[in-house]
Every structure is written in C-alpha cells, then in structure tokens.
Motif scaffolding. Sequence first.
Motif, PDB file in Angstrom:
ATOM      1  N   TRP A 129       0.775  -1.294   0.096  1.00 36.20           N
ATOM      2  CA  TRP A 129      -0.139   0.044   0.133  1.00 36.20           C
ATOM      3  C   TRP A 129       0.864   1.199   0.044  1.00 36.20           C
ATOM      4  O   TRP A 129       0.530   2.409  -0.413  1.00 36.20           O
ATOM      5  CB  TRP A 129      -0.937   0.013   1.106  1.00 36.20           C
ATOM      6  CG  TRP A 129      -1.906  -1.015   0.997  1.00 36.20           C
ATOM      7  CD1 TRP A 129      -2.138  -2.230   1.451  1.00 36.20           C
ATOM      8  CD2 TRP A 129      -3.347  -0.559   0.233  1.00 36.20           C
ATOM      9  NE1 TRP A 129      -3.610  -2.720   1.270  1.00 36.20           N
ATOM     10  CE2 TRP A 129      -4.178  -1.987   0.491  1.00 36.20           C
ATOM     11  CE3 TRP A 129      -3.390   0.408  -0.563  1.00 36.20           C
ATOM     12  CZ2 TRP A 129      -5.412  -1.780  -0.294  1.00 36.20           C
ATOM     13  CZ3 TRP A 129      -4.783   0.176  -1.165  1.00 36.20           C
ATOM     14  CH2 TRP A 129      -5.552  -0.890  -1.069  1.00 36.20           C
ATOM     15  N   GLY A 130       1.883   1.197   0.513  1.00 38.56           N
ATOM     16  CA  GLY A 130       3.080   2.224   0.509  1.00 38.56           C
ATOM     17  C   GLY A 130       3.570   2.782  -0.716  1.00 38.56           C
ATOM     18  O   GLY A 130       3.975   3.861  -0.948  1.00 38.56           O
ATOM     19  N   TYR A 131       3.741   1.603  -1.288  1.00 40.39           N
ATOM     20  CA  TYR A 131       4.235   1.642  -2.865  1.00 40.39           C
ATOM     21  C   TYR A 131       3.343   1.807  -4.012  1.00 40.39           C
ATOM     22  O   TYR A 131       3.570   1.435  -5.184  1.00 40.39           O
ATOM     23  CB  TYR A 131       5.437   0.502  -3.246  1.00 40.39           C
ATOM     24  CG  TYR A 131       6.543   0.445  -2.328  1.00 40.39           C
ATOM     25  CD1 TYR A 131       6.922   1.707  -1.625  1.00 40.39           C
ATOM     26  CD2 TYR A 131       7.278  -0.500  -2.100  1.00 40.39           C
ATOM     27  CE1 TYR A 131       8.270   1.804  -1.074  1.00 40.39           C
ATOM     28  CE2 TYR A 131       8.610  -0.633  -1.489  1.00 40.39           C
ATOM     29  CZ  TYR A 131       8.915   0.665  -0.901  1.00 40.39           C
ATOM     30  OH  TYR A 131      10.129   0.819   0.122  1.00 40.39           O
ATOM     31  N   LEU A 132       1.988   1.974  -3.629  1.00 36.70           N
ATOM     32  CA  LEU A 132       0.784   1.975  -4.738  1.00 36.70           C
ATOM     33  C   LEU A 132       1.050   2.922  -5.763  1.00 36.70           C
ATOM     34  O   LEU A 132       0.688   2.608  -6.843  1.00 36.70           O
ATOM     35  CB  LEU A 132      -0.478   2.377  -3.875  1.00 36.70           C
ATOM     36  CG  LEU A 132      -1.654   2.096  -4.684  1.00 36.70           C
ATOM     37  CD1 LEU A 132      -1.862   0.683  -4.982  1.00 36.70           C
ATOM     38  CD2 LEU A 132      -2.877   2.618  -3.958  1.00 36.70           C
ATOM     39  N   GLY A 133       1.717   4.018  -5.697  1.00 38.37           N
ATOM     40  CA  GLY A 133       2.026   5.008  -6.586  1.00 38.37           C
ATOM     41  C   GLY A 133       2.887   4.585  -7.649  1.00 38.37           C
ATOM     42  O   GLY A 133       2.985   5.019  -8.736  1.00 38.37           O
ATOM     43  N   LEU A 134       3.844   3.217  -7.304  1.00 39.86           N
ATOM     44  CA  LEU A 134       4.636   2.721  -8.177  1.00 39.86           C
ATOM     45  C   LEU A 134       3.731   2.037  -9.166  1.00 39.86           C
ATOM     46  O   LEU A 134       4.022   1.933 -10.499  1.00 39.86           O
ATOM     47  CB  LEU A 134       5.685   1.767  -7.633  1.00 39.86           C
ATOM     48  CG  LEU A 134       6.504   2.446  -6.572  1.00 39.86           C
ATOM     49  CD1 LEU A 134       7.578   1.406  -6.073  1.00 39.86           C
ATOM     50  CD2 LEU A 134       7.406   3.599  -7.436  1.00 39.86           C
ATOM     51  N   LEU A 158      -3.023  11.416  -2.734  1.00 43.85           N
ATOM     52  CA  LEU A 158      -4.256  10.648  -2.077  1.00 43.85           C
ATOM     53  C   LEU A 158      -3.934   9.669  -0.956  1.00 43.85           C
ATOM     54  O   LEU A 158      -4.370   9.843   0.126  1.00 43.85           O
ATOM     55  CB  LEU A 158      -5.161  10.226  -3.173  1.00 43.85           C
ATOM     56  CG  LEU A 158      -6.511   9.604  -2.700  1.00 43.85           C
ATOM     57  CD1 LEU A 158      -7.329  10.520  -2.136  1.00 43.85           C
ATOM     58  CD2 LEU A 158      -7.284   8.990  -3.789  1.00 43.85           C
ATOM     59  N   VAL A 159      -2.911   8.830  -1.559  1.00 41.69           N
ATOM     60  CA  VAL A 159      -2.722   7.941  -0.673  1.00 41.69           C
ATOM     61  C   VAL A 159      -1.489   8.160   0.122  1.00 41.69           C
ATOM     62  O   VAL A 159      -0.335   7.740  -0.315  1.00 41.69           O
ATOM     63  CB  VAL A 159      -2.666   6.462  -1.258  1.00 41.69           C
ATOM     64  CG1 VAL A 159      -2.251   5.123  -0.359  1.00 41.69           C
ATOM     65  CG2 VAL A 159      -3.778   6.087  -2.134  1.00 41.69           C
ATOM     66  N   THR A 160      -1.415   8.825   1.208  1.00 43.72           N
ATOM     67  CA  THR A 160      -0.367   9.561   1.790  1.00 43.72           C
ATOM     68  C   THR A 160       0.135   8.116   2.717  1.00 43.72           C
ATOM     69  O   THR A 160      -0.583   7.236   2.856  1.00 43.72           O
ATOM     70  CB  THR A 160      -0.665  10.465   2.939  1.00 43.72           C
ATOM     71  OG1 THR A 160      -1.624  10.054   3.724  1.00 43.72           O
ATOM     72  CG2 THR A 160      -1.028  11.626   2.052  1.00 43.72           C
ATOM     73  N   PHE A 162       0.094   7.728   5.992  1.00 46.94           N
ATOM     74  CA  PHE A 162      -0.951   7.446   6.978  1.00 46.94           C
ATOM     75  C   PHE A 162      -2.001   6.816   6.486  1.00 46.94           C
ATOM     76  O   PHE A 162      -2.485   5.808   7.047  1.00 46.94           O
ATOM     77  CB  PHE A 162      -1.429   8.854   7.646  1.00 46.94           C
ATOM     78  CG  PHE A 162      -2.468   8.728   8.605  1.00 46.94           C
ATOM     79  CD1 PHE A 162      -2.381   8.494   9.747  1.00 46.94           C
ATOM     80  CD2 PHE A 162      -4.018   9.138   8.264  1.00 46.94           C
ATOM     81  CE1 PHE A 162      -3.272   8.294  10.774  1.00 46.94           C
ATOM     82  CE2 PHE A 162      -4.720   8.888   9.176  1.00 46.94           C
ATOM     83  CZ  PHE A 162      -4.588   8.675  10.312  1.00 46.94           C
ATOM     84  N   ILE A 163      -2.646   7.216   5.252  1.00 52.14           N
ATOM     85  CA  ILE A 163      -3.570   6.583   4.501  1.00 52.14           C
ATOM     86  C   ILE A 163      -3.330   5.060   3.877  1.00 52.14           C
ATOM     87  O   ILE A 163      -4.274   4.110   4.357  1.00 52.14           O
ATOM     88  CB  ILE A 163      -4.260   7.176   3.321  1.00 52.14           C
ATOM     89  CG1 ILE A 163      -4.724   8.601   3.896  1.00 52.14           C
ATOM     90  CG2 ILE A 163      -5.485   6.537   2.879  1.00 52.14           C
ATOM     91  CD1 ILE A 163      -5.795   8.753   4.702  1.00 52.14           C
ATOM     92  N   ALA A 164      -2.094   5.004   3.625  1.00 45.33           N
ATOM     93  CA  ALA A 164      -1.634   3.614   3.077  1.00 45.33           C
ATOM     94  C   ALA A 164      -1.574   2.636   4.561  1.00 45.33           C
ATOM     95  O   ALA A 164      -2.014   1.662   4.633  1.00 45.33           O
ATOM     96  CB  ALA A 164      -0.267   3.741   2.508  1.00 45.33           C
ATOM     97  N   GLY A 165      -1.013   3.243   5.647  1.00 48.75           N
ATOM     98  CA  GLY A 165      -1.104   2.358   7.040  1.00 48.75           C
ATOM     99  C   GLY A 165      -2.487   1.944   7.425  1.00 48.75           C
ATOM    100  O   GLY A 165      -2.710   0.979   7.630  1.00 48.75           O
ATOM    101  N   LEU A 166      -3.546   2.966   7.293  1.00 50.49           N
ATOM    102  CA  LEU A 166      -4.856   2.567   7.802  1.00 50.49           C
ATOM    103  C   LEU A 166      -5.508   1.730   6.910  1.00 50.49           C
ATOM    104  O   LEU A 166      -6.167   0.617   7.382  1.00 50.49           O
ATOM    105  CB  LEU A 166      -5.435   4.079   7.602  1.00 50.49           C
ATOM    106  CG  LEU A 166      -5.527   4.918   8.803  1.00 50.49           C
ATOM    107  CD1 LEU A 166      -6.549   6.208   8.804  1.00 50.49           C
ATOM    108  CD2 LEU A 166      -6.063   4.266  10.125  1.00 50.49           C
ATOM    109  N   LEU A 167      -5.332   1.639   5.505  1.00 48.57           N
ATOM    110  CA  LEU A 167      -5.849   0.729   4.549  1.00 48.57           C
ATOM    111  C   LEU A 167      -5.148  -0.735   4.775  1.00 48.57           C
ATOM    112  O   LEU A 167      -6.018  -1.555   4.898  1.00 48.57           O
ATOM    113  CB  LEU A 167      -5.571   1.252   3.118  1.00 48.57           C
ATOM    114  CG  LEU A 167      -6.419   2.422   2.746  1.00 48.57           C
ATOM    115  CD1 LEU A 167      -5.589   2.924   1.203  1.00 48.57           C
ATOM    116  CD2 LEU A 167      -7.684   2.044   2.439  1.00 48.57           C
ATOM    117  N   ALA A 168      -3.963  -0.641   4.955  1.00 50.70           N
ATOM    118  CA  ALA A 168      -3.435  -2.015   5.241  1.00 50.70           C
ATOM    119  C   ALA A 168      -3.769  -2.784   6.678  1.00 50.70           C
ATOM    120  O   ALA A 168      -4.148  -3.954   6.376  1.00 50.70           O
ATOM    121  CB  ALA A 168      -1.802  -1.691   5.313  1.00 50.70           C
ATOM    122  N   LEU A 169      -3.815  -2.010   7.513  1.00 48.79           N
ATOM    123  CA  LEU A 169      -4.269  -2.621   8.825  1.00 48.79           C
ATOM    124  C   LEU A 169      -5.803  -2.845   9.031  1.00 48.79           C
ATOM    125  O   LEU A 169      -6.091  -3.806   9.469  1.00 48.79           O
ATOM    126  CB  LEU A 169      -4.006  -1.438   9.969  1.00 48.79           C
ATOM    127  CG  LEU A 169      -2.106  -1.353  10.319  1.00 48.79           C
ATOM    128  CD1 LEU A 169      -2.155  -0.359  11.395  1.00 48.79           C
ATOM    129  CD2 LEU A 169      -1.503  -2.573  10.592  1.00 48.79           C
TER     130      LEU A 169
END
Length: 329
Positions: A129-134, A158-160, A162-169
């Motif tokens: 999720w943190g590398y979604l921009g790739l 959009l997917v900062t 913080f948002i990436a961590g929330l989505l993953a957890l």
Amino acid sequence: MTVQASVREGVTVPVPSTEDDVEAIPLRRPWRWISAVVVLIVLAAFCYVIATNPNLDFGTVGEFLFDKRILEGVWLTIVITVISMVVSTVLAIVIAAMRLASNPVLSSVAWLYVWAFRGTPVLVQIVLWGYLGLLFDRIALGVPFTDVVFWSVDTNSLVTPFIAGLLALTLNQAAYSSEIVRAGMMSVDEGQREAAYSLGMSPLYTFRRVLLPQAMRVIIPPMGNELISMLKNTSLLSVIAVMELYTQASVISSSNLKQVELLIVVSAWYLFMTSVLSVPQYYLERRFGRGATRALPPTPFQRVRAMIDSRRPGPEPAPATTKVEVVER
C-alpha cells in the motif's frame, strides 16, 4: 459437643448438634511455598541485574517518557488503532454475512478475500500500500473500458503514508475479525432464530435482540485480543514512515544513540495502553456472559472488598444451649 433434645409425648428424641464433630485439617503442601520462594528469588535477581546495569541510563528513560514527540506518537497510535478497528469491525460483519449467505458468488468472494489477506504477512501488505504510486500514477473514476474520466487525482497525494497504513491494517484486520464474527453467529443454535420468527419478530429485531447478544459472548474475547494486536501492529508502520510511537522513538534514538532506553520508553507506553484496553474487555465479557454461568466470578474490586470484610472482626457467636420442648396433649 452440645446435645440438643426435644420431648414429644413423653419421648425424648435426640437432635444432631450443629457443631462439627470432625475438625478438617488442610493438607500440607510445602513444595508450593518452596516454588513460590524460588520464583521470587529469580524475579528479585532479574530486577537487581537490570537496576544495577551500568549500560542502562534510567535518566534518559525518565527524560523521554513524557517527551512531546513521544506523546504525539502515542496519540497517533491510538487514533490509528481506533479508526482501523472500527472500520474493520464493520467490514468484518459484512464479510461474515457474505460468507454465511446462500448466494455462491457472495460466499466465494468473501472466502477469497479472507484467503488473500490472511495468507500474506501484514508487513508485506503495508509496504504494498505504501508503494501503490509505483503501480498507478493516478487514481481516476470514469466509464470502464473507455477514455471518459470524471475525476482524477495523483496517487501519492491521495494515498499518503498515513492513509496507506490505515488501509493495510484495516483490510488485514477485517479478514481476521470476519472469521470471529462468523464463528460467533454459528455458535447460536438455529432454534433461537426459528423461535423468534414464530413469535412474529422481524429479522432485524431477531438479530439485534436474540442472536447478537448470544453471539457476543463468543465474539468479545477474541475481538479484545485482536484490538490489542492492532495496537501493537501499528509499530509496523515505521517501514513507510508513519510517525507513530515506535517511529518517533526510532528518530530520537538515531540522534542520541540511546536505542535501548528508548525501547524501554516504547515498551512502557505499550504496556500502559494494553492494560487500559483490557479493562473494558473484562467488563464486556462479564456483561455478555451473564447467561452462560449461574454465578459470575467476582470483579477485582469485589475481591478486594471481600478480603477486607473477611479481616474485620465479626460478631461473637451466641453460646450453645440445650433446648427441650415439651408438648402437652
């Protein structure tokens, strides 16, 4: 020993005494006390070694225990835990309902979701999720299979982290929680639903007043454990630079080279937060477990009160007397 008797129509009938004839002596267990002494000695030795270790700077621990950056990390950890747990619980109810549905498409999709998120490590999901921009430069909404786009935004904005961590957890926790909810619903006897329907109850009222209270007795204990696990899993967000508690401590320790001391600070805060979260879980388990046992175990406050009351001197027993009853005809 005092003997009581009653006289009826000239006949004396012995009455058993209320006092114990046999004094029960508890069995001696010396090894219980020996093992307790050994455990206390080992614990005292461990505490002494830690307290006298010259490589530990307890002044640094006290200095950073309430540092502003640490408190900001604690607050962000709590926020992430609460948001992720609330949203994942709602998703878990939906996924569990899909798993229990008779529709094969819904049940298959729910099973695939649980299989995918339970089968991969949460750390891998966080990094993905943190590398979604790739993978996607922009996130857009439009007509599928055409070039018509109604809304578009840069993925990294959009997917900062913080948002990436929330989505993953959240998505990972929803997979585990859905199985807990499904197990709780399956633990309720099917006759409960049939009896409620026969009394004219609606499906929603039956779920809210009949099925859910009985399922909560099975759901709450593992959900409480998942909440505590969620709190500790927030430390994994350090890999995508989310400034939660562990990340803040890592940043501080990289500048003052007090890694062990900062780890003690982090551990102290995690122990405090998990202890606080255990209190409502305990009372929720008592509330929804009222129908499972005849008598609920006493709470810690009730145990302390009972111990205090047992040490108070009670009223002196009345002296035993011989009772003779004469019945005249």
